[in-house]
Write an enzyme that holds these catalytic residues in place. Structure first.
Site, PDB file in Angstrom:
ATOM      1  N   SER A   1       0.851  -1.187   0.000  1.00 31.16           N
ATOM      2  CA  SER A   1       0.000   0.000   0.000  1.00 31.16           C
ATOM      3  C   SER A   1       0.885   1.235   0.000  1.00 31.16           C
ATOM      4  CB  SER A   1      -0.908   0.025   1.233  1.00 31.16           C
ATOM      5  OG  SER A   1      -1.657   1.224   1.291  1.00 31.16           O
TER       6      SER A   1
ATOM      7  N   HIS B   1      -0.761   4.075   0.892  1.00 27.96           N
ATOM      8  CA  HIS B   1      -1.617   4.934   1.706  1.00 27.96           C
ATOM      9  C   HIS B   1      -1.028   5.037   3.111  1.00 27.96           C
ATOM     10  CE1 HIS B   1      -5.060   6.711   3.630  1.00 27.96           C
ATOM     11  NE2 HIS B   1      -5.672   6.806   2.476  1.00 27.96           N
TER      12      HIS B   1
ATOM     13  N   ASP C   1      -7.877  -5.258   1.108  1.00 30.65           N
ATOM     14  CA  ASP C   1      -8.881  -4.527   0.344  1.00 30.65           C
ATOM     15  C   ASP C   1     -10.173  -4.509   1.152  1.00 30.65           C
ATOM     16  OD1 ASP C   1      -9.454  -3.207  -2.336  1.00 30.65           O
ATOM     17  OD2 ASP C   1     -11.147  -4.587  -2.175  1.00 30.65           O
TER      18      ASP C   1
ATOM     19  N   HIS D   1     -12.639  -2.807  10.710  1.00 33.95           N
ATOM     20  CA  HIS D   1     -12.682  -4.053   9.944  1.00 33.95           C
ATOM     21  C   HIS D   1     -11.275  -4.528   9.584  1.00 33.95           C
ATOM     22  CE1 HIS D   1     -13.089  -0.452   7.459  1.00 33.95           C
ATOM     23  NE2 HIS D   1     -12.453  -1.079   6.504  1.00 33.95           N
TER      24      HIS D   1
END
Length: 209
Positions: free
Chosen positions: A7, A9, A70, A182
């Site tokens: 990632s 991010h 994801d 999550h």
């Protein structure tokens, strides 16, 4: 042991690093360190398909164990949207704020319904450069707020009100969100696999001495 977080991010990378550092000594790097890297286009119908697609490509490119994830936001009143379009709801070039704006516009068309329920589905995958895959799934239920609330987080965080907290993800302190989201729940489920891979790596190192 070298491990890649697939990632670029910053928030995701930070959250995953915190998780990994609790488990042992890892040489952690991420796609933030490789700005010229181009990940594959996400074409999966599910979080699992996208996580594996991203993770496998990165693991084979960098030739090391890789963690990829994801998530999809699903709103029953919108027929499951944004779903697989979660990362491109307002268009491929749109930013997080654009996606949230479009989501609120869609929700306003449903003012006569009291159902603002929503849930995140997430898959986190641990993948070797040789294609060995371990994966874990998790979900979080909540509702969609009538307006953005909070200033932390990313994506749909300012709109997603988590059950039990009455606050959006963006209103929760980062330390709390990193325990109840999550993604956090999926990472905890992945933990036994990460520990096993690390133990095997250390054992192999001792045997080679």
């Amino acid at each position: 042991m070298k491990i890649l977080i697939a990632s670029s991010h910053g928030y995701k990378v930070r959250e995953t690093k915190v998780f990994l550092k609790k488990l042992g000594e890892f040489d952690i790097f991420s796609l933030v360190d490789y700005p010229s890297y181009h990940p594959p286009k996400e074409t999966g119908e599910t979080p699992e398909e996208n996580a594996i697609q991203k993770g496998l490509f990165a693991a084979q490119t960098f030739r090391c164990w890789t963690i990829a994830d994801d998530s999809m936001l699903i709103i029953p009143a919108l027929g499951g949207l944004p779903g697989k379009l979660s990362a491109s709801f307002a268009g491929e070039q749109a930013n997080d704020k654009d996606h949230r704006k479009k989501l609120l516009e869609n929700m306003r068309l449903l003012e006569n319904t009291i159902d603002r329920s929503a849930y995140f589905e997430c898959c986190v995958a641990l993948i070797s450069p040789f294609g060995k895959i371990f994966k874990a799934h998790a979900s979080c239920e909540g509702t969609i707020a009538f307006e953005e609330r909070g200033s932390s987080g990313f994506g749909y965080d300012p709109l997603f009100v988590k059950h039990d907290y009455k606050q959006t993800y963006a209103e929760l302190p980062e330390a709390i969100k990193n325990q109840v989201s999550h993604r956090a729940k999926a990472l905890v489920k992945l933990q036994p696999y990460v520990e096993t891979v690390l133990a095997n790596h250390l054992l192999a190192g001792k045997e080679s001495l």
